[in-house]
Design a protein around this motif. Structure first.
Motif, PDB file in Angstrom:
ATOM      1  N   GLY A  26       0.841  -1.189   0.000  1.00 59.84           N
ATOM      2  CA  GLY A  26       0.000   0.000   0.000  1.00 59.84           C
ATOM      3  C   GLY A  26       0.874   1.235   0.000  1.00 59.84           C
ATOM      4  O   GLY A  26       1.976   1.222  -0.542  1.00 59.84           O
ATOM      5  N   ASP A  27       0.406   2.300   0.641  1.00 65.71           N
ATOM      6  CA  ASP A  27       1.207   3.521   0.712  1.00 65.71           C
ATOM      7  C   ASP A  27       2.486   3.307   1.514  1.00 65.71           C
ATOM      8  O   ASP A  27       3.529   3.859   1.191  1.00 65.71           O
ATOM      9  CB  ASP A  27       0.402   4.663   1.338  1.00 65.71           C
ATOM     10  CG  ASP A  27      -0.568   5.299   0.354  1.00 65.71           C
ATOM     11  OD1 ASP A  27      -0.316   5.225  -0.874  1.00 65.71           O
ATOM     12  OD2 ASP A  27      -1.556   5.889   0.803  1.00 65.71           O
ATOM     13  N   ILE A  28       2.398   2.524   2.574  1.00 61.76           N
ATOM     14  CA  ILE A  28       3.559   2.213   3.418  1.00 61.76           C
ATOM     15  C   ILE A  28       3.735   0.697   3.424  1.00 61.76           C
ATOM     16  O   ILE A  28       2.764  -0.047   3.568  1.00 61.76           O
ATOM     17  CB  ILE A  28       3.349   2.683   4.878  1.00 61.76           C
ATOM     18  CG1 ILE A  28       3.021   4.170   4.949  1.00 61.76           C
ATOM     19  CG2 ILE A  28       4.542   2.305   5.755  1.00 61.76           C
ATOM     20  CD1 ILE A  28       4.144   5.084   4.570  1.00 61.76           C
ATOM     21  N   GLN A  29       4.989   0.249   3.273  1.00 60.48           N
ATOM     22  CA  GLN A  29       5.305  -1.175   3.376  1.00 60.48           C
ATOM     23  C   GLN A  29       6.692  -1.303   3.982  1.00 60.48           C
ATOM     24  O   GLN A  29       7.649  -0.685   3.513  1.00 60.48           O
ATOM     25  CB  GLN A  29       5.271  -1.847   2.000  1.00 60.48           C
ATOM     26  CG  GLN A  29       5.543  -3.334   2.050  1.00 60.48           C
ATOM     27  CD  GLN A  29       5.459  -3.994   0.676  1.00 60.48           C
ATOM     28  OE1 GLN A  29       5.358  -3.332  -0.353  1.00 60.48           O
ATOM     29  NE2 GLN A  29       5.523  -5.309   0.668  1.00 60.48           N
ATOM     30  N   ILE A  30       6.799  -2.090   5.051  1.00 59.45           N
ATOM     31  CA  ILE A  30       8.082  -2.375   5.695  1.00 59.45           C
ATOM     32  C   ILE A  30       8.244  -3.886   5.670  1.00 59.45           C
ATOM     33  O   ILE A  30       7.378  -4.619   6.164  1.00 59.45           O
ATOM     34  CB  ILE A  30       8.122  -1.851   7.144  1.00 59.45           C
ATOM     35  CG1 ILE A  30       7.859  -0.340   7.182  1.00 59.45           C
ATOM     36  CG2 ILE A  30       9.474  -2.145   7.781  1.00 59.45           C
ATOM     37  CD1 ILE A  30       6.537   0.032   7.724  1.00 59.45           C
ATOM     38  N   SER A  31       9.345  -4.355   5.065  1.00 61.43           N
ATOM     39  CA  SER A  31       9.554  -5.798   4.910  1.00 61.43           C
ATOM     40  C   SER A  31      10.929  -6.190   5.413  1.00 61.43           C
ATOM     41  O   SER A  31      11.916  -5.488   5.189  1.00 61.43           O
ATOM     42  CB  SER A  31       9.400  -6.201   3.443  1.00 61.43           C
ATOM     43  OG  SER A  31       8.111  -5.845   2.975  1.00 61.43           O
ATOM     44  N   LEU A  32      10.982  -7.339   6.085  1.00 58.52           N
ATOM     45  CA  LEU A  32      12.195  -7.880   6.689  1.00 58.52           C
ATOM     46  C   LEU A  32      12.473  -9.240   6.080  1.00 58.52           C
ATOM     47  O   LEU A  32      11.571 -10.069   5.987  1.00 58.52           O
ATOM     48  CB  LEU A  32      11.975  -8.014   8.203  1.00 58.52           C
ATOM     49  CG  LEU A  32      12.997  -8.777   9.022  1.00 58.52           C
ATOM     50  CD1 LEU A  32      14.321  -8.014   9.086  1.00 58.52           C
ATOM     51  CD2 LEU A  32      12.458  -9.028  10.436  1.00 58.52           C
ATOM     52  N   LEU A  33      13.729  -9.479   5.665  1.00 58.34           N
ATOM     53  CA  LEU A  33      14.106 -10.827   5.236  1.00 58.34           C
ATOM     54  C   LEU A  33      15.445 -11.199   5.821  1.00 58.34           C
ATOM     55  O   LEU A  33      16.266 -10.349   6.152  1.00 58.34           O
ATOM     56  CB  LEU A  33      14.079 -10.972   3.714  1.00 58.34           C
ATOM     57  CG  LEU A  33      15.030 -10.202   2.818  1.00 58.34           C
ATOM     58  CD1 LEU A  33      16.391 -10.868   2.721  1.00 58.34           C
ATOM     59  CD2 LEU A  33      14.422 -10.136   1.428  1.00 58.34           C
ATOM     60  N   TRP A  34      15.630 -12.519   6.014  1.00 56.46           N
ATOM     61  CA  TRP A  34      16.885 -13.077   6.519  1.00 56.46           C
ATOM     62  C   TRP A  34      17.014 -14.469   5.950  1.00 56.46           C
ATOM     63  O   TRP A  34      16.087 -14.997   5.351  1.00 56.46           O
ATOM     64  CB  TRP A  34      16.944 -13.020   8.053  1.00 56.46           C
ATOM     65  CG  TRP A  34      15.939 -13.865   8.782  1.00 56.46           C
ATOM     66  CD1 TRP A  34      16.150 -15.059   9.398  1.00 56.46           C
ATOM     67  CD2 TRP A  34      14.548 -13.559   9.015  1.00 56.46           C
ATOM     68  NE1 TRP A  34      14.987 -15.522   9.985  1.00 56.46           N
ATOM     69  CE2 TRP A  34      13.999 -14.617   9.763  1.00 56.46           C
ATOM     70  CE3 TRP A  34      13.718 -12.502   8.653  1.00 56.46           C
ATOM     71  CZ2 TRP A  34      12.663 -14.653  10.155  1.00 56.46           C
ATOM     72  CZ3 TRP A  34      12.384 -12.536   9.037  1.00 56.46           C
ATOM     73  CH2 TRP A  34      11.874 -13.599   9.781  1.00 56.46           C
ATOM     74  N   ASP A  35      18.182 -15.080   6.123  1.00 56.57           N
ATOM     75  CA  ASP A  35      18.485 -16.322   5.411  1.00 56.57           C
ATOM     76  C   ASP A  35      18.773 -17.505   6.329  1.00 56.57           C
ATOM     77  O   ASP A  35      19.723 -18.251   6.098  1.00 56.57           O
ATOM     78  CB  ASP A  35      19.673 -16.103   4.465  1.00 56.57           C
ATOM     79  CG  ASP A  35      19.332 -15.134   3.350  1.00 56.57           C
ATOM     80  OD1 ASP A  35      18.217 -15.217   2.805  1.00 56.57           O
ATOM     81  OD2 ASP A  35      20.182 -14.278   3.029  1.00 56.57           O
ATOM     82  N   ASN A  36      17.971 -17.692   7.377  1.00 57.57           N
ATOM     83  CA  ASN A  36      18.104 -18.895   8.195  1.00 57.57           C
ATOM     84  C   ASN A  36      16.769 -19.196   8.881  1.00 57.57           C
ATOM     85  O   ASN A  36      15.788 -18.474   8.680  1.00 57.57           O
ATOM     86  CB  ASN A  36      19.276 -18.788   9.190  1.00 57.57           C
ATOM     87  CG  ASN A  36      19.079 -17.745  10.264  1.00 57.57           C
ATOM     88  OD1 ASN A  36      17.961 -17.489  10.721  1.00 57.57           O
ATOM     89  ND2 ASN A  36      20.176 -17.124  10.685  1.00 57.57           N
ATOM     90  N   VAL A  37      16.735 -20.239   9.690  1.00 57.38           N
ATOM     91  CA  VAL A  37      15.488 -20.711  10.301  1.00 57.38           C
ATOM     92  C   VAL A  37      15.138 -20.022  11.618  1.00 57.38           C
ATOM     93  O   VAL A  37      14.108 -20.317  12.208  1.00 57.38           O
ATOM     94  CB  VAL A  37      15.529 -22.251  10.518  1.00 57.38           C
ATOM     95  CG1 VAL A  37      15.584 -22.982   9.189  1.00 57.38           C
ATOM     96  CG2 VAL A  37      16.684 -22.638  11.426  1.00 57.38           C
ATOM     97  N   ASN A  38      15.982 -19.114  12.088  1.00 59.39           N
ATOM     98  CA  ASN A  38      15.678 -18.396  13.328  1.00 59.39           C
ATOM     99  C   ASN A  38      14.418 -17.560  13.170  1.00 59.39           C
ATOM    100  O   ASN A  38      13.970 -17.281  12.061  1.00 59.39           O
ATOM    101  CB  ASN A  38      16.867 -17.526  13.741  1.00 59.39           C
ATOM    102  CG  ASN A  38      18.046 -18.369  14.183  1.00 59.39           C
ATOM    103  OD1 ASN A  38      17.891 -19.527  14.560  1.00 59.39           O
ATOM    104  ND2 ASN A  38      19.232 -17.798  14.134  1.00 59.39           N
ATOM    105  N   ASP A  39      13.844 -17.146  14.297  1.00 64.60           N
ATOM    106  CA  ASP A  39      12.628 -16.347  14.296  1.00 64.60           C
ATOM    107  C   ASP A  39      12.975 -14.900  14.616  1.00 64.60           C
ATOM    108  O   ASP A  39      13.222 -14.550  15.769  1.00 64.60           O
ATOM    109  CB  ASP A  39      11.628 -16.899  15.319  1.00 64.60           C
ATOM    110  CG  ASP A  39      10.312 -16.138  15.326  1.00 64.60           C
ATOM    111  OD1 ASP A  39      10.091 -15.280  14.443  1.00 64.60           O
ATOM    112  OD2 ASP A  39       9.491 -16.407  16.231  1.00 64.60           O
ATOM    113  N   LEU A  40      13.022 -14.068  13.576  1.00 66.22           N
ATOM    114  CA  LEU A  40      13.154 -12.627  13.764  1.00 66.22           C
ATOM    115  C   LEU A  40      11.760 -12.029  13.657  1.00 66.22           C
ATOM    116  O   LEU A  40      10.916 -12.521  12.910  1.00 66.22           O
ATOM    117  CB  LEU A  40      14.064 -12.002  12.699  1.00 66.22           C
ATOM    118  CG  LEU A  40      15.500 -12.503  12.611  1.00 66.22           C
ATOM    119  CD1 LEU A  40      16.303 -11.629  11.656  1.00 66.22           C
ATOM    120  CD2 LEU A  40      16.169 -12.576  13.970  1.00 66.22           C
TER     121      LEU A  40
END
Length: 185
Positions: A26-40
């Motif tokens: 939408g107007d605002i989007q904040i996305s996080l990605l990482w490369d392992n099975v941990n829970d961020l």
């Protein structure tokens, strides 16, 4: 091709994961990605003071955490989380973005991550790393109405971090996305 208002984050690594998770934008989007099975976990404090995160997925001001991966158990080593405000809903004011390393599911730490912040035609990308049980402040950004031009714009700035192992960088890339030219009648 110019990006229209409400278009998703353009970088391929984010798009692939967000599309696979059926993330909204939408107007605002904040996305996080990482490369392992941990829970961020992604935490976004809205101008209203509400914090959107896994225990408060929807705010009264219209924001929503619509994708939350690796919660409870290791599900994927290509996780993504996403908070968004639909078109014409995002409140004006300052937003605060944090990353919380909620649980280690067996991957080495600290866990490196990437974060994208999009507001209309502005996208900033951040990188960082966070250790177990740490909350890392990544950035603030402000949404405002520009005088004589009813367009929401955003300005991002980086501050410090909380925790011994956590670090966050200044934006690694800032893109201004083209807007369609206004037609004259």
């Amino acid at each position: 091709v110019p990006l229209e208002r409400g278009a998703p984050i353009p970088r391929a690594d984010f798009r692939t994961r967000l599309d696979r998770a059926n993330a909204k934008t939408g107007d605002i989007q904040i996305s996080l990605l990482w490369d392992n099975v941990n829970d961020l976990d992604l935490h976004v404090k809205a101008p209203s003071g509400e914090v959107i995160y896994y225990r408060n997925r929807r705010s009264a001001c219209g924001g929503e955490l619509d994708v939350d991966m690796n919660a409870g158990a290791a599900q994927t080593d290509e996780p993504v989380e996403n908070v968004y405000w639909p078109l014409n809903v995002a409140p004006l004011g300052t937003y605060h973005v944090l990353v919380h390393h909620y649980a280690n599911h067996g991957a080495p730490d600290p866990t490196e991550f990437q974060l994208a912040v999009k507001a209309l035609n502005y996208v900033a990308y951040y990188t960082g790393k966070v250790g177990p049980n740490e909350k890392l402040f990544v950035c603030d950004f402000e949404v405002f109405i520009a005088p004589l031009n009813p367009v929401i714009a955003a300005a991002a700035s980086i501050a410090g971090h909380v925790g011994e192992n956590g670090t966050a960088s200044s934006p690694v890339a800032i893109e201004t996305l083209e807007q369609p030219a206004a037609s004259s009648n």
